[in-house]
Design a protein around this motif. Structure first.
Motif, PDB file in Angstrom:
ATOM      1  N   ILE A   1     -13.966  -5.240  -4.710  1.00 15.90           N
ATOM      2  CA  ILE A   1     -13.658  -3.840  -5.025  1.00 15.90           C
ATOM      3  C   ILE A   1     -12.149  -3.673  -5.199  1.00 15.90           C
ATOM      4  O   ILE A   1     -11.684  -3.076  -6.176  1.00 15.90           O
ATOM      5  CB  ILE A   1     -14.174  -2.897  -3.926  1.00 15.90           C
ATOM      6  N   LYS A   2     -11.373  -4.220  -4.253  1.00  9.06           N
ATOM      7  CA  LYS A   2      -9.919  -4.051  -4.322  1.00  9.06           C
ATOM      8  C   LYS A   2      -9.368  -4.648  -5.611  1.00  9.06           C
ATOM      9  O   LYS A   2      -8.545  -4.036  -6.293  1.00  9.06           O
ATOM     10  CB  LYS A   2      -9.236  -4.694  -3.103  1.00  9.06           C
ATOM     11  N   LYS A   3      -9.825  -5.837  -5.955  1.00  4.32           N
ATOM     12  CA  LYS A   3      -9.346  -6.490  -7.186  1.00  4.32           C
ATOM     13  C   LYS A   3      -9.655  -5.635  -8.396  1.00  4.32           C
ATOM     14  O   LYS A   3      -8.805  -5.433  -9.271  1.00  4.32           O
ATOM     15  CB  LYS A   3     -10.003  -7.864  -7.354  1.00  4.32           C
TER      16      LYS A   3
ATOM     17  N   TYR B   1     -11.482  -3.782   8.837  1.00  2.82           N
ATOM     18  CA  TYR B   1     -10.193  -4.267   9.328  1.00  2.82           C
ATOM     19  C   TYR B   1      -9.032  -3.386   8.857  1.00  2.82           C
ATOM     20  O   TYR B   1      -7.897  -3.626   9.249  1.00  2.82           O
ATOM     21  CB  TYR B   1      -9.958  -5.710   8.872  1.00  2.82           C
ATOM     22  N   GLY B   2      -9.323  -2.411   8.025  1.00  3.71           N
ATOM     23  CA  GLY B   2      -8.255  -1.505   7.608  1.00  3.71           C
ATOM     24  C   GLY B   2      -8.093  -1.429   6.099  1.00  3.71           C
ATOM     25  O   GLY B   2      -8.991  -1.791   5.349  1.00  3.71           O
ATOM     26  N   TYR B   3      -6.932  -0.925   5.681  1.00  2.46           N
ATOM     27  CA  TYR B   3      -6.650  -0.729   4.266  1.00  2.46           C
ATOM     28  C   TYR B   3      -6.264  -2.060   3.622  1.00  2.46           C
ATOM     29  O   TYR B   3      -5.352  -2.731   4.087  1.00  2.46           O
ATOM     30  CB  TYR B   3      -5.493   0.261   4.098  1.00  2.46           C
ATOM     31  N   LEU B   4      -6.936  -2.421   2.538  1.00  2.00           N
ATOM     32  CA  LEU B   4      -6.548  -3.635   1.802  1.00  2.00           C
ATOM     33  C   LEU B   4      -5.289  -3.317   1.008  1.00  2.00           C
ATOM     34  O   LEU B   4      -5.189  -2.292   0.333  1.00  2.00           O
ATOM     35  CB  LEU B   4      -7.679  -4.072   0.852  1.00  2.00           C
ATOM     36  N   LYS B   5      -4.312  -4.208   1.089  1.00  2.00           N
ATOM     37  CA  LYS B   5      -3.012  -3.963   0.452  1.00  2.00           C
ATOM     38  C   LYS B   5      -2.869  -4.757  -0.840  1.00  2.00           C
ATOM     39  O   LYS B   5      -3.233  -5.937  -0.884  1.00  2.00           O
ATOM     40  CB  LYS B   5      -1.881  -4.375   1.401  1.00  2.00           C
ATOM     41  N   ARG B   6      -2.285  -4.135  -1.858  1.00  2.00           N
ATOM     42  CA  ARG B   6      -2.126  -4.840  -3.131  1.00  2.00           C
ATOM     43  C   ARG B   6      -1.189  -6.037  -3.004  1.00  2.00           C
ATOM     44  O   ARG B   6      -1.286  -7.008  -3.768  1.00  2.00           O
ATOM     45  CB  ARG B   6      -1.667  -3.906  -4.242  1.00  2.00           C
ATOM     46  N   THR B   7      -0.273  -5.963  -2.025  1.00  2.00           N
ATOM     47  CA  THR B   7       0.649  -7.093  -1.833  1.00  2.00           C
ATOM     48  C   THR B   7      -0.102  -8.343  -1.376  1.00  2.00           C
ATOM     49  O   THR B   7       0.318  -9.469  -1.662  1.00  2.00           O
ATOM     50  CB  THR B   7       1.738  -6.733  -0.810  1.00  2.00           C
ATOM     51  N   ALA B   8      -1.245  -8.128  -0.701  1.00  2.00           N
ATOM     52  CA  ALA B   8      -2.056  -9.286  -0.289  1.00  2.00           C
ATOM     53  C   ALA B   8      -2.746  -9.930  -1.488  1.00  2.00           C
ATOM     54  O   ALA B   8      -3.267 -11.038  -1.398  1.00  2.00           O
ATOM     55  CB  ALA B   8      -3.092  -8.845   0.738  1.00  2.00           C
ATOM     56  N   PHE B   9      -2.759  -9.207  -2.619  1.00  2.00           N
ATOM     57  CA  PHE B   9      -3.376  -9.726  -3.838  1.00  2.00           C
ATOM     58  C   PHE B   9      -2.311 -10.114  -4.858  1.00  2.00           C
ATOM     59  O   PHE B   9      -2.567 -10.187  -6.054  1.00  2.00           O
ATOM     60  CB  PHE B   9      -4.334  -8.683  -4.428  1.00  2.00           C
TER      61      PHE B   9
END
Lengths: 87, 435
Positions: free
Chosen positions: B85-87, B110-118
């Motif tokens: 979904i995030k991607k 686990y919380g908000y997925l961050k774009r920096t992690a992608f």
């Protein structure tokens, strides 16, 4: 005034700050700050936080802040909320 | 409903999201990136639904929508991989022409997925290359500059008749308070329709307006009008099919077709004249002895020409009074929605709205026109007038349709240097760029 009861306010959404307020066994004010704009605004955020606590006459607490770029008035409002909720 | 502030709304949403995450793997939230204290207006509404349409095909069932000062917000959920979904949401934000005007959060246990992690960079400011969060915090740019960028981004995305129609329909719907009409937060005085009915209707009818581009502009004006009329009936039919017999857009369809049809037919001539010419066959309607519709019956008894009269006049009152007012008010109002409300009130104070006549008669119309005129001068009266309309069963449907055509003309057919001309950037088949 000391904070005796834990409380929280805010969210992790963009332009908001999630704050947690805890009692501090050391009897002073400790602020732990995490922010997406830490590099650019750390000092200003801490200044607002300290001033807000001072205005509310809080002398002892642990304030944990997870900031997503909140403006000063938002930081102030969230800390005030947390303080109110811990009374 | 008491006015709840943005910070409270955020916290209420957090509670909702946390509860949803007890039962579902992933939650995602769509909001607009629009600065200010009141984020619900025609432009945010349009961006919201345009992006939302990219997301799920079953538009209403798996989402929680709200319309407040925070603007339009949709919460969606599913037992799906949050990374997928995030991607896909990052891609949407980056690739869609309106993507920069929305903010999509993806949250799991686990919380908000961050774009920096992608491996995606921080988003940049609309108007400069700085990281958006830094500009916001520094308040580097005047809020109006950012809002204007949003507005211009929306307008330049709209390049076909169907997109124009969608935008204008959303503009009339988003305007609030509605003085009894349906708004995003209220069904007004209506029991049989709500914001979803209107959105369904809009999406069903707007693609059909692109058919205007196929019309033969060399034919006589009455033949051309006949083609418009046939298309109008087909669009109306589609509307009734979609809504299950509820009239959401009849007047709107008519006015859109008159303007878009005229603009396509004679792009170099003054629009008012072309509309006036094309509308001529409508006088035949007034000679029809059966006079089967409300509008025509009011003509027979009181010579009130209604919406047909507006067209036969070449929409004079729109061009002469409503348009200049709307354009000037957009400039002077800090809150865009206020400009739309103000213009709606002006229209309500000036036209003979046959939808009002139908329910409240001549006395009711006179009362509403007087109240609207008073409220024009004084924003503090808006809430009270809205309440009074609800209480007495008023719903200014005709005025809302005229507002939509004011928006159409102002946004897509007006050049401040040239005044009005037939076209803007639409009707790509014809070479209509003025040299």
């Amino acid at each position: 005034m000391d904070i005796n009861k834990p409380s929280q306010a805010g969210t992790l959404e963009s332009n908001d700050v999630y704050v947690q307020l805890l009692p501090n066994p050391n009897g002073n004010i400790e602020i732990k700050l995490k922010s997406i704009v830490y590099k650019q605004f750390k000092d200003q955020i801490l200044q607002v936080a300290n001033q807000t606590l001072k205005d509310l006459q809080i002398t002892s607490c642990v304030l944990i802040m997870d900031d997503q770029g909140a403006l000063d008035h938002t930081i102030k409002a969230r800390i005030e909320s947390a303080v109110k909720r811990s009374l | 409903m008491a006015s709840i502030d943005i910070l409270t709304l955020k916290e209420q949403r957090k509670i909702k999201i946390d509860a949803m995450l007890q039962k579902h793997d992933t939650v995602w939230v769509l909001k607009c990136n629009y600065p200010g204290n009141q984020k619900l207006n025609a432009y945010t509404f349009f961006v919201f639904f345009t992006i939302l349409k990219e997301m799920r095909t079953d538009l209403w069932r798996h989402m929680d929508m709200s319309f407040t000062v925070e603007g339009p917000v949709a919460i969606m959920w599913g037992n799906v991989d949050p990374v997928i979904i995030k991607k896909s949401m990052i891609m949407l934000e980056e690739d869609h022409p309106l993507g920069r005007y929305v903010d999509i959060d993806v949250i799991d246990a686990y919380g908000y997925l961050k774009r920096t992690a992608f491996d995606r960079p921080f988003r940049t400011c609309f108007v400069c290359d700085e990281i958006a969060h830094v500009c916001v915090r520094n308040q580097t740019h005047d809020i109006k500059v950012i809002q204007d960028h949003f507005v211009q981004g929306v307008l330049s995305y709209i390049d076909t008749p169907s997109k124009m129609v969608t935008f204008c329909a959303m503009a009339e719907l988003a305007t609030h308070p509605g003085f009894g009409k349906v708004t995003p937060m209220s069904t007004g005085i209506h029991q049989d329709m709500d914001v979803r009915t209107f959105i369904d209707s809009i999406y069903a009818i707007s693609p059909m307006f692109d058919q205007i581009e196929q019309f033969d502009c060399d034919q006589e004006s009455d033949m051309y009008f006949n083609q418009l009329r046939q298309l109008g009936l087909a669009i109306e039919n589609q509307m009734f099919l979609t809504t299950g017999g509820i009239n959401t857009h009849k007047g709107f369809i008519f006015l859109m077709l008159m303007v878009l049809g005229a603009a396509h037919y004679r792009p170099y001539d003054p629009l008012q004249e072309t509309i006036r010419t094309l509308a001529k066959p409508l006088t035949m309607d007034f000679q029809d002895t059966t006079m089967s519709t409300t509008g025509l019956r009011w003509y027979r008894s009181h010579q009130i020409a209604g919406i047909r009269g507006l067209a036969l006049d070449g929409l004079d009152i729109v061009f002469d009074e409503f348009l200049p007012y709307f354009i000037q008010t957009l400039e002077s109002e800090a809150d865009i929605n206020d400009a739309f409300v103000s213009t709606l009130l002006l229209i309500m104070s000036r036209i003979e709205d046959t939808t009002i006549l139908k329910r409240q008669g001549l006395d009711g119309l006179a009362w509403l026109q007087k109240q609207a005129k008073k409220a024009l001068q004084d924003k503090s009266q808006w809430k009270a007038l809205d309440k009074a309309c609800h209480k007495q069963g008023f719903s200014p449907g005709g005025s809302a349709d005229v507002l939509a055509v004011v928006v159409l003309l102002a946004c897509f057919f007006y050049d401040s240097k040239e005044g009005f001309y037939g076209h803007q950037q639409t009707f790509p088949g014809r070479d209509v760029r003025k040299q």
